[in-house]
Design a protein around this motif. Structure first.
Motif, PDB file in Angstrom:
ATOM      1  N   ASP A 135       0.826  -1.207   0.000  1.00 42.06           N
ATOM      2  CA  ASP A 135       0.000   0.000   0.000  1.00 42.06           C
ATOM      3  C   ASP A 135       0.862   1.259   0.000  1.00 42.06           C
ATOM      4  O   ASP A 135       0.603   2.210  -0.742  1.00 42.06           O
ATOM      5  CB  ASP A 135      -0.911   0.014   1.220  1.00 42.06           C
ATOM      6  N   TYR A 137       4.030   1.870  -0.902  1.00 39.16           N
ATOM      7  CA  TYR A 137       4.780   2.164  -2.127  1.00 39.16           C
ATOM      8  C   TYR A 137       3.853   2.564  -3.273  1.00 39.16           C
ATOM      9  O   TYR A 137       4.252   3.318  -4.159  1.00 39.16           O
ATOM     10  CB  TYR A 137       5.648   0.965  -2.523  1.00 39.16           C
ATOM     11  N   ALA A 138       2.631   2.062  -3.273  1.00 40.55           N
ATOM     12  CA  ALA A 138       1.678   2.404  -4.329  1.00 40.55           C
ATOM     13  C   ALA A 138       0.789   3.579  -3.947  1.00 40.55           C
ATOM     14  O   ALA A 138      -0.126   3.918  -4.707  1.00 40.55           O
ATOM     15  CB  ALA A 138       0.811   1.190  -4.662  1.00 40.55           C
ATOM     16  N   ARG A 142      -2.749   1.016  -7.277  1.00 38.72           N
ATOM     17  CA  ARG A 142      -2.583  -0.332  -7.797  1.00 38.72           C
ATOM     18  C   ARG A 142      -1.319  -0.973  -7.245  1.00 38.72           C
ATOM     19  O   ARG A 142      -0.218  -0.448  -7.393  1.00 38.72           O
ATOM     20  CB  ARG A 142      -2.510  -0.284  -9.329  1.00 38.72           C
ATOM     21  N   LYS A 143      -1.461  -2.135  -6.646  1.00 40.11           N
ATOM     22  CA  LYS A 143      -0.327  -2.821  -6.038  1.00 40.11           C
ATOM     23  C   LYS A 143       0.485  -3.575  -7.080  1.00 40.11           C
ATOM     24  O   LYS A 143      -0.042  -3.996  -8.110  1.00 40.11           O
ATOM     25  CB  LYS A 143      -0.804  -3.805  -4.968  1.00 40.11           C
TER      26      LYS A 143
END
Length: 271
Positions: A135, A137-138, A142-143
């Protein structure tokens, strides 16, 4: 005067971090798709804990496999115990998979008194209490996979085994390879968290110093030699010389402060 609008990050004040990863087995879906998370049974869990006291980093890296004297309930209790001892608990896609699997497994094992695990799973997605790196890093968009991020930063992942191999390895009794794999993923998650935190806090030393200490810990621990890829990875090669400079600068600051204090004390005592 320039004023920062960034809210303070809880990560900047954390003195202890726990990164974890689980491996599971589940009945194969008829269409070959990934089985729904309630069907997954945890058979291994890896922990990579880091703690900083007075500027010195220490690590505790281990994994448990549900075989022999270790049962599924032991994995769940270990997760609760480790989480209770950490300021920050982090994983990769942990909010949508690992934590959910652990909570359901705890109920299946009739373990209803695990407060740390309960708080970890129930944390609101945007509260900052559960640091799901997929979550973060995105930015909650969108993961992508752990490997997709780690490869860009220079952190080794899936060096020998991938998640799709676990069921076959489990059926073949290759428990040691699973243990090494889940440990590697936990350490990769810890490294990724350190990178995220340093970027979030805008502090290079927040990654260089703990990463250099991690390399020293792996080098000095015979049971962790399967993690040598972390010592030799490109991120670590970048971190270690910069960590040395940071250590020297910190030592110089401490010496300067001590000398100034001694001068002030002498001046106060002079007739």
């Amino acid at each position: 005067m320039r004023t920062s609008l960034r809210p303070p990050s809880r990560a900047s004040a954390a003195s202890s971090i726990l990164a974890y990863d689980i491996e599971t087995i589940a009945p194969q879906a008829d269409d070959g798709s990934f089985p729904p998370w309630p069907l997954h049974k945890p058979i291994a869990i890896g922990f990579a804990a880091a703690q900083c006291r007075n500027g010195v980093w220490a690590f505790d890296i281990e994994a448990l496999i549900a075989t022999g004297d270790v049962e599924e309930a032991d994995l769940i209790r270990a997760a609760d115990r480790k989480m209770a001892a950490a300021d920050i608990v982090t994983g990769y896609n942990s909010a949508q998979f690992d934590a959910l699997v652990l909570r359901l497994a705890a109920q299946r094992c009739r373990l209803f008194d695990l407060e740390a695990l309960a708080d970890h799973v129930a944390a609101h997605r945007y509260s900052g209490d559960h640091h799901d790196l997929a979550d973060l890093y995105a930015s909650y968009g969108r993961k992508v996979s752990l490997a997709a991020i780690a490869d860009q930063i220079g952190i080794p992942v899936k060096t020998d085994v991938s998640g799709g191999d676990v069921a076959t390895l489990w059926a073949g009794g290759e428990h040691e390879r699973i243990r090494r794999y889940v440990t590697e993923d936990a350490v990769a998650t810890l490294c990724l968290y350190l990178a995220w935190r340093a970027a979030r806090c805008a502090d290079e030393a927040a990654i260089t110093r703990p990463m250099a200490a991690l390399a020293q810990h792996i080098e000095a621990t015979p049971d962790l030699q399967h993690l040598r890829a972390f010592v030799d990875c490109s991120l670590m090669r970048w971190c270690r010389p910069r960590a040395l400079k940071a250590e020297i600068a910190a030592a110089l600051t401490r010496v300067t402060a001590r000398l100034r204090q001694e001068e002030d004390e002498l001046a106060f005592m002079a007739p």
